[in-house]
Design an enzyme around this catalytic site. Structure first.
Site, mmCIF file in Angstrom:
data_model
loop_
_atom_site.group_PDB
_atom_site.id
_atom_site.type_symbol
_atom_site.label_atom_id
_atom_site.label_comp_id
_atom_site.label_asym_id
_atom_site.label_seq_id
_atom_site.Cartn_x
_atom_site.Cartn_y
_atom_site.Cartn_z
ATOM 1 N N ASP A 41 75.631 -32.095 59.318
ATOM 2 C CA ASP A 41 76.953 -31.485 59.452
ATOM 3 C C ASP A 41 76.952 -30.260 60.362
ATOM 4 O O ASP A 41 75.888 -29.775 60.775
ATOM 5 C CB ASP A 41 77.512 -31.128 58.066
ATOM 6 N N ASN B 171 78.727 -27.660 43.381
ATOM 7 C CA ASN B 171 79.729 -28.587 42.845
ATOM 8 C C ASN B 171 79.328 -30.048 43.046
ATOM 9 O O ASN B 171 80.145 -30.947 42.900
ATOM 10 C CB ASN B 171 81.102 -28.311 43.471
ATOM 11 N N HIS C 213 78.309 -31.425 45.917
ATOM 12 C CA HIS C 213 78.573 -32.017 47.231
ATOM 13 C C HIS C 213 77.266 -32.284 47.975
ATOM 14 O O HIS C 213 76.249 -31.638 47.735
ATOM 15 C CB HIS C 213 79.556 -31.176 48.059
ATOM 16 N N GLU D 109 82.839 -33.023 50.042
ATOM 17 C CA GLU D 109 83.269 -32.284 48.864
ATOM 18 C C GLU D 109 83.735 -33.257 47.774
ATOM 19 O O GLU D 109 83.970 -34.438 48.059
ATOM 20 C CB GLU D 109 84.420 -31.350 49.265
#
Ligand code: GLP
Length: 247
Positions: A67, A136, A138, A143
């Site tokens: 990314d 979280n 991801h 996400e």
């Protein structure tokens, strides 16, 4: 899915580096999927050491990063381009032409994402994908709620992720709002996955990733479906697991 629990961050990094080095020795022109964040830094340090002290040869290796932030040029100190060159590439004998990182300043992002997928296919697919994990759950910048079949595309970062990454930028306002990220489908196409996690802050994410139901709300849970996935977690990151795993 194989879960390996290590004593600490150092050992997690060494076990991961051993796996990566073994692949490079076996297949010198292998294709690696690489991650950023603080978690893989120890792995990169160990690979640099293996290059310098044991001649581990990266000259034929191709790499694809997961990314990049949208709007940051490659020379920006918080861009993932900069991160990869500073922390890894400039210390090894990688061929610049074989390094791929999504371009955060691409004029036509959709076209760029298509091109990125094409380059992965042209290289013969990713042999081994390194992953970190967000608090979280991801993976890359996929996400919660990301389609489990998604491909490389632009994603909006959650408030939590921007908060988590604010430490690198000085303040949350400076953290970009968007990123280009490989999709979950892209990641799952890799022949092998190696997910690293270290520290208490990742304990809950690791528990639900390993022992929870597969859900798009915790993108890392999809790794349970991969035929060759290994999670290397240090004792703190593994501290909420209830099962018994390999030490
Ligand atoms: C970012 C990256 C992820 C990384 C995550 C965790 O969101 N896009 O690829 O896994 O941070 O980073 P850290 O390893 O610093 O906890």
């Amino acid at each position: 899915m194989l879960v390996i629990v290590t004593k600490d961050y150092e050992e997690m990094s060494k076990v991961a580096a051993k796996k990566v080095a073994a692949l490079i020795r076996k297949k010198p022109n292998c294709v690696l999927g690489l991650a950023t964040g603080s978690t893989p830094l120890g792995l990169y340090r160990e690979l640099i050491r293996l290059h310098k002290e044991e001649g581990l040869d990266f000259s034929k290796v191709t790499t694809f990063n997961l990314d990049e932030y949208v709007g940051l040029p490659p020379e920006h100190p918080q861009s993932y381009h900069y991160f990869m060159w500073e922390n890894f590439f400039k210390h090894i004998n990688i061929d610049r032409r074989f390094v791929f990182i999504p371009h955060g300043m691409a004029d036509d992002i959709e076209e760029h994402c298509r091109w990125y997928e094409e380059q992965i296919a042209k290289a013969g697919g990713i042999d081994l994908q390194i992953l970190g994990i967000g608090a979280n759950g991801h993976i890359a910048f996929n996400e919660p709620g990301s389609s489990l079949g998604s491909r490389t595309r632009i994603k909006t970062l959650t408030e939590q992720t921007r908060k988590d990454n604010a430490r690198f930028f000085g303040s949350i306002d400076q953290v970009p709002k968007y990123a280009i990220t490989m999709g979950i489908g892209t990641i799952m196409d890799a022949r092998e996955i190696l997910l690293l996690a270290s520290g208490k802050a990742k304990a809950h994410a690791i528990k639900i990733t390993v022992e929870g139901p597969i859900t798009a709300m915790v993108p890392a849970t999809i790794v349970q479906m991969h035929p060759r996935a290994t999670i290397i977690a240090d004792e703190e990151a593994a501290s909420e697991l209830s099962g018994k795993y390999e030490g």
